[in-house]
Design a protein around this motif. Structure first.
Motif, PDB file in Angstrom:
ATOM      1  N   GLN A 146      27.458 -10.445  58.899  1.00 38.75           N
ATOM      2  CA  GLN A 146      28.667  -9.317  58.072  1.00 38.75           C
ATOM      3  C   GLN A 146      29.599  -9.979  57.637  1.00 38.75           C
ATOM      4  N   GLU A 147      29.407 -10.945  57.238  1.00 35.76           N
ATOM      5  CA  GLU A 147      30.708 -11.942  56.751  1.00 35.76           C
ATOM      6  C   GLU A 147      30.879 -12.304  55.717  1.00 35.76           C
ATOM      7  N   ILE A 148      31.707 -12.643  54.579  1.00 31.06           N
ATOM      8  CA  ILE A 148      31.776 -12.558  53.657  1.00 31.06           C
ATOM      9  C   ILE A 148      30.768 -14.249  52.998  1.00 31.06           C
ATOM     10  N   ALA A 149      30.500 -14.482  52.000  1.00 33.12           N
ATOM     11  CA  ALA A 149      29.598 -15.469  51.924  1.00 33.12           C
ATOM     12  C   ALA A 149      31.236 -16.640  51.826  1.00 33.12           C
ATOM     13  N   SER A 150      32.252 -17.243  51.022  1.00 34.10           N
ATOM     14  CA  SER A 150      33.014 -17.708  50.700  1.00 34.10           C
ATOM     15  C   SER A 150      34.530 -16.734  50.055  1.00 34.10           C
ATOM     16  N   GLU A 151      35.206 -17.296  50.145  1.00 34.46           N
ATOM     17  CA  GLU A 151      36.761 -17.029  49.427  1.00 34.46           C
ATOM     18  C   GLU A 151      35.990 -16.197  48.153  1.00 34.46           C
ATOM     19  N   THR A 152      35.187 -16.632  47.531  1.00 36.83           N
ATOM     20  CA  THR A 152      35.050 -16.060  46.078  1.00 36.83           C
ATOM     21  C   THR A 152      34.140 -15.738  45.695  1.00 36.83           C
ATOM     22  N   ASP A 153      33.073 -14.665  46.739  1.00 37.88           N
ATOM     23  CA  ASP A 153      31.913 -14.221  46.888  1.00 37.88           C
ATOM     24  C   ASP A 153      32.437 -13.250  48.439  1.00 37.88           C
ATOM     25  N   SER A 154      32.382 -11.955  47.860  1.00 34.18           N
ATOM     26  CA  SER A 154      32.839 -11.250  49.205  1.00 34.18           C
ATOM     27  C   SER A 154      31.275 -10.350  49.997  1.00 34.18           C
ATOM     28  N   ARG A 155      30.624 -11.207  49.257  1.00 26.70           N
ATOM     29  CA  ARG A 155      28.563 -10.078  49.462  1.00 26.70           C
ATOM     30  C   ARG A 155      28.710 -11.591  50.529  1.00 26.70           C
ATOM     31  N   SER A 156      27.510 -10.766  51.861  1.00 31.83           N
ATOM     32  CA  SER A 156      27.317 -11.587  51.896  1.00 31.83           C
ATOM     33  C   SER A 156      26.702 -12.745  52.065  1.00 31.83           C
ATOM     34  N   ALA A 157      25.814 -13.583  53.127  1.00 31.98           N
ATOM     35  CA  ALA A 157      25.036 -13.883  52.622  1.00 31.98           C
ATOM     36  C   ALA A 157      23.758 -12.818  52.189  1.00 31.98           C
ATOM     37  N   ALA A 158      23.362 -12.203  53.425  1.00 37.57           N
ATOM     38  CA  ALA A 158      22.076 -10.888  53.091  1.00 37.57           C
ATOM     39  C   ALA A 158      22.543 -10.157  51.720  1.00 37.57           C
ATOM     40  N   GLN A 159      23.883 -10.074  51.470  1.00 35.74           N
ATOM     41  CA  GLN A 159      23.851  -8.541  50.414  1.00 35.74           C
ATOM     42  C   GLN A 159      22.813  -9.725  48.969  1.00 35.74           C
ATOM     43  N   ALA A 160      23.803 -10.792  49.314  1.00 37.07           N
ATOM     44  CA  ALA A 160      23.239 -11.870  48.466  1.00 37.07           C
ATOM     45  C   ALA A 160      21.665 -12.125  47.879  1.00 37.07           C
ATOM     46  N   VAL A 161      21.107 -11.877  48.956  1.00 38.10           N
ATOM     47  CA  VAL A 161      19.951 -12.518  48.562  1.00 38.10           C
ATOM     48  C   VAL A 161      19.137 -11.038  48.767  1.00 38.10           C
ATOM     49  N   ALA A 162      19.607 -10.133  49.533  1.00 38.12           N
ATOM     50  CA  ALA A 162      19.073  -8.532  48.993  1.00 38.12           C
ATOM     51  C   ALA A 162      18.824  -8.330  47.573  1.00 38.12           C
ATOM     52  N   GLU A 163      20.323  -8.655  46.357  1.00 35.07           N
ATOM     53  CA  GLU A 163      20.357  -8.494  45.287  1.00 35.07           C
ATOM     54  C   GLU A 163      19.813  -9.202  44.190  1.00 35.07           C
ATOM     55  N   GLU A 164      19.666 -10.748  44.395  1.00 35.04           N
ATOM     56  CA  GLU A 164      18.798 -12.094  44.064  1.00 35.04           C
ATOM     57  C   GLU A 164      17.454 -11.205  44.242  1.00 35.04           C
TER      58      GLU A 164
END
Length: 219
Positions: free
Chosen positions: A157-175
Protein backbone atom coordinates in the motif's frame (compact mmCIF):
# COMPACT_ATOMS: atom_id res chain seq x y z
CA UNK A 1 -9.26 -7.94 10.91
CA UNK A 2 -10.67 -11.03 9.16
CA UNK A 3 -9.48 -14.46 10.25
CA UNK A 4 -7.51 -15.30 7.10
CA UNK A 5 -5.55 -12.05 7.34
CA UNK A 6 -4.60 -12.72 10.94
CA UNK A 7 -3.67 -16.34 10.20
CA UNK A 8 -1.53 -15.26 7.26
CA UNK A 9 0.42 -12.70 9.27
CA UNK A 10 1.00 -15.20 12.08
CA UNK A 11 2.19 -17.75 9.54
CA UNK A 12 4.48 -15.22 7.81
CA UNK A 13 6.02 -14.23 11.14
CA UNK A 14 6.57 -17.85 12.21
CA UNK A 15 8.16 -18.72 8.85
CA UNK A 16 10.45 -15.65 9.01
CA UNK A 17 8.84 -14.52 5.76
CA UNK A 18 7.92 -11.28 7.56
CA UNK A 19 10.89 -9.55 9.16
CA UNK A 20 11.36 -6.24 10.95
CA UNK A 21 14.40 -3.95 11.09
CA UNK A 22 15.93 -1.85 8.31
CA UNK A 23 15.81 -3.09 4.73
CA UNK A 24 16.76 -1.33 1.50
CA UNK A 25 14.16 -2.14 -1.12
CA UNK A 26 14.67 -2.38 -4.87
CA UNK A 27 13.10 1.09 -5.07
CA UNK A 28 15.87 2.43 -2.84
CA UNK A 29 13.47 3.13 0.02
CA UNK A 30 14.55 2.19 3.54
CA UNK A 31 11.75 0.01 4.91
CA UNK A 32 11.16 -1.06 8.52
CA UNK A 33 9.84 -4.43 7.32
CA UNK A 34 10.47 -6.96 4.58
CA UNK A 35 8.36 -9.78 3.14
CA UNK A 36 9.87 -12.81 1.41
CA UNK A 37 7.40 -15.47 0.22
CA UNK A 38 10.33 -17.77 -0.48
CA UNK A 39 10.44 -18.57 3.25
CA UNK A 40 7.23 -20.58 2.96
CA UNK A 41 9.54 -23.47 2.22
CA UNK A 42 7.85 -26.58 3.57
CA UNK A 43 4.79 -28.62 2.71
CA UNK A 44 3.03 -27.57 5.89
CA UNK A 45 3.71 -23.88 5.42
CA UNK A 46 2.61 -23.95 1.79
CA UNK A 47 -0.56 -25.83 2.71
CA UNK A 48 -1.45 -23.21 5.32
CA UNK A 49 -0.61 -20.42 2.89
CA UNK A 50 -2.79 -21.97 0.19
CA UNK A 51 -5.67 -21.99 2.67
CA UNK A 52 -5.18 -18.24 3.33
CA UNK A 53 -5.13 -17.47 -0.40
CA UNK A 54 -8.28 -19.50 -1.01
CA UNK A 55 -10.09 -17.75 1.85
CA UNK A 56 -9.08 -14.31 0.55
CA UNK A 57 -10.34 -15.05 -2.96
CA UNK A 58 -13.58 -16.55 -1.64
CA UNK A 59 -14.19 -13.44 0.47
CA UNK A 60 -13.64 -11.25 -2.61
CA UNK A 61 -16.18 -13.22 -4.64
CA UNK A 62 -14.05 -13.50 -7.78
CA UNK A 63 -15.36 -15.97 -10.37
CA UNK A 64 -12.70 -17.91 -12.31
CA UNK A 65 -12.09 -21.19 -14.13
CA UNK A 66 -8.30 -21.62 -14.01
CA UNK A 67 -5.58 -20.85 -11.46
CA UNK A 68 -2.41 -19.37 -12.97
CA UNK A 69 1.00 -18.95 -11.31
CA UNK A 70 3.55 -16.62 -12.94
CA UNK A 71 7.12 -17.93 -12.90
CA UNK A 72 8.81 -18.29 -10.51
CA UNK A 73 7.33 -17.62 -7.07
CA UNK A 74 3.78 -17.71 -8.36
CA UNK A 75 4.11 -21.37 -9.36
CA UNK A 76 4.21 -22.95 -5.86
CA UNK A 77 1.72 -20.39 -4.57
CA UNK A 78 -0.84 -21.14 -7.28
CA UNK A 79 -0.23 -24.88 -6.81
CA UNK A 80 -0.80 -24.62 -3.04
CA UNK A 81 -4.03 -22.72 -3.61
CA UNK A 82 -5.24 -25.18 -6.25
CA UNK A 83 -4.61 -28.08 -3.83
CA UNK A 84 -6.60 -26.29 -1.12
CA UNK A 85 -9.47 -25.64 -3.53
CA UNK A 86 -9.52 -29.34 -4.45
CA UNK A 87 -9.80 -30.20 -0.73
CA UNK A 88 -12.91 -28.00 -0.71
CA UNK A 89 -14.44 -29.83 -3.64
CA UNK A 90 -13.46 -27.24 -6.25
CA UNK A 91 -10.95 -29.11 -8.42
CA UNK A 92 -9.83 -26.43 -10.88
CA UNK A 93 -7.24 -26.57 -13.67
CA UNK A 94 -3.77 -25.12 -13.00
CA UNK A 95 -1.40 -23.40 -15.40
CA UNK A 96 1.90 -21.55 -15.24
CA UNK A 97 4.48 -20.13 -17.60
CA UNK A 98 8.12 -20.67 -18.41
CA UNK A 99 10.50 -17.71 -18.30
CA UNK A 100 11.78 -18.77 -21.72
CA UNK A 101 9.81 -20.33 -24.57
CA UNK A 102 10.65 -24.01 -25.04
CA UNK A 103 11.51 -24.88 -28.64
CA UNK A 104 11.54 -28.68 -28.28
CA UNK A 105 9.28 -31.38 -26.88
CA UNK A 106 5.79 -29.97 -26.37
CA UNK A 107 7.20 -26.47 -26.91
CA UNK A 108 5.62 -23.18 -25.99
CA UNK A 109 5.64 -20.98 -22.92
CA UNK A 110 2.73 -22.44 -20.94
CA UNK A 111 2.63 -25.58 -18.83
CA UNK A 112 -0.56 -27.18 -17.58
CA UNK A 113 -4.16 -26.34 -18.36
CA UNK A 114 -5.38 -24.72 -21.57
CA UNK A 115 -6.40 -21.09 -21.00
CA UNK A 116 -8.43 -20.58 -24.17
CA UNK A 117 -11.92 -19.30 -23.39
CA UNK A 118 -11.31 -19.47 -19.63
CA UNK A 119 -11.48 -16.90 -16.82
CA UNK A 120 -8.04 -16.92 -15.25
CA UNK A 121 -7.05 -16.02 -11.69
CA UNK A 122 -3.41 -14.96 -11.27
CA UNK A 123 -1.75 -15.97 -7.98
CA UNK A 124 1.51 -14.29 -6.97
CA UNK A 125 3.45 -13.12 -3.91
CA UNK A 126 3.49 -9.32 -4.27
CA UNK A 127 3.13 -6.61 -6.88
CA UNK A 128 6.23 -4.43 -6.75
CA UNK A 129 6.60 -2.59 -10.04
CA UNK A 130 3.90 -4.65 -11.74
CA UNK A 131 6.23 -5.85 -14.52
CA UNK A 132 5.79 -9.59 -13.88
CA UNK A 133 2.01 -9.27 -13.52
CA UNK A 134 1.72 -7.31 -16.78
CA UNK A 135 3.74 -10.03 -18.51
CA UNK A 136 1.37 -12.66 -17.09
CA UNK A 137 -1.65 -10.71 -18.32
CA UNK A 138 -0.16 -10.61 -21.84
CA UNK A 139 0.57 -14.35 -21.79
CA UNK A 140 -2.98 -15.17 -20.66
CA UNK A 141 -4.59 -12.97 -23.33
CA UNK A 142 -2.30 -14.36 -26.04
CA UNK A 143 -3.44 -17.87 -25.06
CA UNK A 144 -7.10 -16.85 -25.45
CA UNK A 145 -7.83 -16.53 -21.75
CA UNK A 146 -9.54 -13.68 -19.90
CA UNK A 147 -7.86 -12.35 -16.75
CA UNK A 148 -10.46 -12.48 -13.97
CA UNK A 149 -8.46 -11.18 -11.03
CA UNK A 150 -5.16 -11.16 -9.22
CA UNK A 151 -4.46 -12.32 -5.67
CA UNK A 152 -1.22 -11.52 -3.86
CA UNK A 153 0.00 -12.28 -0.36
CA UNK A 154 0.85 -8.77 0.81
CA UNK A 155 -0.04 -5.32 -0.49
CA UNK A 156 2.49 -2.80 0.85
CA UNK A 157 0.00 0.00 0.00
CA UNK A 158 2.70 2.48 -0.93
CA UNK A 159 2.89 4.94 -3.80
CA UNK A 160 4.69 3.84 -6.93
CA UNK A 161 6.72 7.06 -7.19
CA UNK A 162 6.69 10.75 -6.38
CA UNK A 163 4.81 11.34 -9.63
CA UNK A 164 2.32 8.48 -9.27
CA UNK A 165 0.23 8.45 -6.09
CA UNK A 166 -1.23 5.02 -6.87
CA UNK A 167 0.18 1.81 -5.48
CA UNK A 168 1.46 -0.78 -7.93
CA UNK A 169 -1.62 -2.88 -7.16
CA UNK A 170 -3.96 0.04 -7.86
CA UNK A 171 -2.17 0.82 -11.12
CA UNK A 172 -2.44 -2.77 -12.37
CA UNK A 173 -6.11 -3.03 -11.30
CA UNK A 174 -7.00 0.16 -13.18
CA UNK A 175 -5.01 -0.72 -16.29
CA UNK A 176 -6.31 -4.30 -16.51
CA UNK A 177 -9.84 -3.56 -15.30
CA UNK A 178 -9.82 -6.47 -12.87
CA UNK A 179 -9.77 -6.76 -9.07
CA UNK A 180 -6.47 -7.12 -7.21
CA UNK A 181 -6.98 -8.89 -3.87
CA UNK A 182 -4.39 -9.06 -1.09
CA UNK A 183 -4.42 -11.71 1.60
CA UNK A 184 -3.18 -8.92 3.91
CA UNK A 185 -2.14 -5.27 3.62
CA UNK A 186 0.09 -2.80 5.43
CA UNK A 187 -3.00 -1.60 7.31
CA UNK A 188 -3.54 -5.17 8.54
CA UNK A 189 0.10 -5.40 9.53
CA UNK A 190 -0.21 -2.25 11.64
CA UNK A 191 -3.25 -3.67 13.42
CA UNK A 192 -1.47 -6.99 13.88
CA UNK A 193 1.60 -5.28 15.35
CA UNK A 194 -0.55 -3.36 17.81
CA UNK A 195 -1.94 -6.56 19.26
CA UNK A 196 1.36 -8.44 19.38
CA UNK A 197 3.65 -7.63 22.36
CA UNK A 198 6.70 -8.74 20.37
CA UNK A 199 5.93 -6.34 17.52
CA UNK A 200 4.34 -3.32 19.20
CA UNK A 201 7.73 -1.63 19.32
CA UNK A 202 7.84 -1.57 15.53
CA UNK A 203 4.48 0.12 15.11
CA UNK A 204 5.82 3.68 15.16
CA UNK A 205 8.39 2.98 12.46
CA UNK A 206 5.63 1.34 10.38
CA UNK A 207 3.41 4.39 10.88
CA UNK A 208 6.26 6.72 9.90
CA UNK A 209 6.91 4.69 6.76
CA UNK A 210 3.24 4.75 5.81
CA UNK A 211 3.09 8.52 6.41
CA UNK A 212 5.98 9.02 4.01
CA UNK A 213 5.20 6.48 1.29
CA UNK A 214 1.68 5.20 1.87
CA UNK A 215 -1.17 5.68 -0.56
CA UNK A 216 -3.94 8.10 0.39
CA UNK A 217 -6.73 6.56 2.42
CA UNK A 218 -10.01 5.93 0.58
CA UNK A 219 -12.78 8.38 1.38
Amino acid sequence: MSDHRHRFLQLALAADALRFGQFTLKSGRLSPYFFNAGRFDSGSRLAQLGLCYADAVAAAGIRYDVVFGPAYKGIPLATAMACELAQRGQDLPLSFNRKEVKDHGEGGQLIGADLNGKRVLIVDDVITAGTAIREALSIIRAAGGTPAGIVVALDRQEIASETDSRSAAQAVAEEAGIPVVAVATLADLLEFASGNPELVGYRQSLEDYRSRYGIAAKR
